[in-house]
Design an enzyme around this catalytic site. Structure first.
Site, short mmCIF file in Angstrom:
data_model
loop_
_atom_site.label_atom_id
_atom_site.label_comp_id
_atom_site.label_asym_id
_atom_site.label_seq_id
_atom_site.Cartn_x
_atom_site.Cartn_y
_atom_site.Cartn_z
N GLU A 196 -74.38 -93.77 -1.55
CA GLU A 196 -73.30 -93.66 -0.57
C GLU A 196 -73.66 -94.31 0.76
O GLU A 196 -74.75 -94.12 1.29
CB GLU A 196 -72.92 -92.18 -0.34
N ASP A 249 -73.88 -82.50 -8.88
CA ASP A 249 -74.29 -83.16 -7.65
C ASP A 249 -75.17 -82.22 -6.82
O ASP A 249 -75.19 -82.30 -5.58
CB ASP A 249 -73.06 -83.58 -6.84
N LYS A 290 -81.41 -82.36 -8.12
CA LYS A 290 -81.47 -83.30 -9.25
C LYS A 290 -82.32 -82.76 -10.41
O LYS A 290 -82.06 -83.08 -11.55
CB LYS A 290 -81.97 -84.67 -8.80
O1 719 Z 1 -80.35 -84.16 -2.92
C1 719 Z 1 -79.16 -84.47 -3.07
N1 719 Z 1 -78.23 -83.59 -3.41
C2 719 Z 1 -78.59 -82.20 -3.56
C3 719 Z 1 -77.37 -81.38 -3.23
C4 719 Z 1 -77.49 -80.12 -2.87
C5 719 Z 1 -76.29 -79.32 -2.53
O2 719 Z 1 -76.04 -78.41 -3.61
C6 719 Z 1 -76.46 -77.09 -3.26
N2 719 Z 1 -77.22 -76.61 -4.40
C7 719 Z 1 -78.40 -77.10 -4.83
N3 719 Z 1 -78.79 -76.45 -5.96
C8 719 Z 1 -77.82 -75.54 -6.23
C9 719 Z 1 -77.62 -74.58 -7.25
N4 719 Z 1 -78.48 -74.37 -8.29
C10 719 Z 1 -79.80 -74.97 -8.35
C11 719 Z 1 -80.78 -74.09 -7.62
O3 719 Z 1 -80.75 -72.82 -8.18
N5 719 Z 1 -76.50 -73.83 -7.26
C12 719 Z 1 -75.58 -74.00 -6.26
N6 719 Z 1 -75.71 -74.89 -5.25
C13 719 Z 1 -76.83 -75.64 -5.24
C14 719 Z 1 -77.24 -77.24 -1.97
O4 719 Z 1 -77.14 -76.07 -1.18
C15 719 Z 1 -76.54 -78.43 -1.33
O5 719 Z 1 -75.31 -78.07 -0.74
C16 719 Z 1 -78.73 -85.86 -2.81
C17 719 Z 1 -79.62 -86.70 -2.14
C18 719 Z 1 -79.28 -88.02 -1.85
C19 719 Z 1 -80.24 -88.86 -1.15
C20 719 Z 1 -80.47 -90.17 -1.59
C21 719 Z 1 -81.39 -90.99 -0.93
C22 719 Z 1 -82.07 -90.50 0.17
F1 719 Z 1 -82.95 -91.29 0.84
C23 719 Z 1 -81.85 -89.20 0.62
C24 719 Z 1 -80.95 -88.39 -0.05
C25 719 Z 1 -78.02 -88.52 -2.22
C26 719 Z 1 -77.12 -87.67 -2.89
O6 719 Z 1 -75.88 -88.12 -3.26
C27 719 Z 1 -77.47 -86.36 -3.20
O7 719 Z 1 -76.55 -85.57 -3.90
MG MG Z 2 -74.96 -86.80 -4.67
#
Ligand code: 719
Ligand code: MG
Length: 214
Positions: free
Chosen positions: A199, A141, A144
């Protein structure tokens, strides 16, 4: 200065949820996100699908990629037996600070090991640093465009065993097309789509459950 959304979400938990009652924490976050301020938690509808997969797998070891505020961390941890381990990775320290407090308010600290850092750096360290042999369940999660590289990295690091389950959020919205194509067409996986909604909205989204065949 203005508070952040995760800070406001935590305040809603501390105001409306009963300390030590994980269901009340989940309910407080869902109400906050539905009626006050949307946030990217897996949410209640997809959360029920997550719950059913966790219960079916009954995992001893779980990896979550992208803790954010800890909503799905709490949902998963609540369903785990006391000796099970949930490792959750979060690279944003500000989000990690909030997530630790949400997890603590839910009384789930024992089962949860929140590790600050990026999945790309931490996945290769899982075996020797965290004593993990393989993960029974992985919940993806985070960003993406990192689903596919991290799935391949887990394969390469020998962290997936026969029967390991990958459960990915947002495979439709925002979407992870390269990941979806891979797990649906690779002979290494048996994949299944659970149709749902983004969600707190009526927009289509879903979870993809992929069983690693070894
Ligand atoms: O973008 C979404 N999720 C991202 C999550 C990021 C979280 O995870 C952390 N994270 C990211 N990469 C890494 C990583 N590794 C990778 C980098 O090295 N290693 C560790 N932690 C990481 C971030 O710091 C955040 O805490 C999303 C958007 C919508 C959405 C839908 C429709 C809309 F209009 C708007 C938004 C709905 C959803 O359910 C979604 O999950
Ligand atoms: Mg999500």
């Amino acid at each position: 200065t203005r508070s952040t959304r995760p800070q406001r979400l935590l305040a809603a938990v501390q105001k409306n949820a009963t300390r030590g009652d994980p269901r009340s924490v989940v309910k407080a976050i869902d109400e906050f996100c539905r009626y006050t301020e949307w946030a990217m938690n897996v949410g209640d509808e997809k959360g029920c699908i997550l719950d059913s997969v966790v219960s079916e797998v009954n995992p001893a070891t779980v990896l979550e990629l992208g803790t954010y505020c800890g909503y799905s961390t709490v949902r998963i941890a609540t369903l785990l037996p006391p000796d099970a381990k949930l490792i959750t990775l979060e690279f944003n320290p500000d989000f990690a600070v909030i997530a630790r407090q949400v997890i603590a308010w839910a009384g789930q600290e024992e089962k949860v090991h929140l590790v600050e850092g990026s999945s790309g750096d931490l996945i290769p360290k899982m075996k020797e640093q965290f004593g993990v042999k393989s993960f029974d369940l992985v919940f993806l999660d985070h960003w993406k465009d990192r689903y596919l590289p991290d799935a391949k990295l887990m394969e390469e690091c020998g962290l997936l065993g026969k029967g390991s389950v990958l459960l990915a959020d947002n495979v439709i919205c925002p979407g992870s097309p390269d990941y979806l194509d891979y797990v649906r067409n690779s002979p290494k996986y048996r994949s299944q789509y659970f149709k749902s909604h983004l969600e707190y909205t009526k927009v289509e989204d879903g979870l993809e459950k992929s069983v690693f065949l070894g």
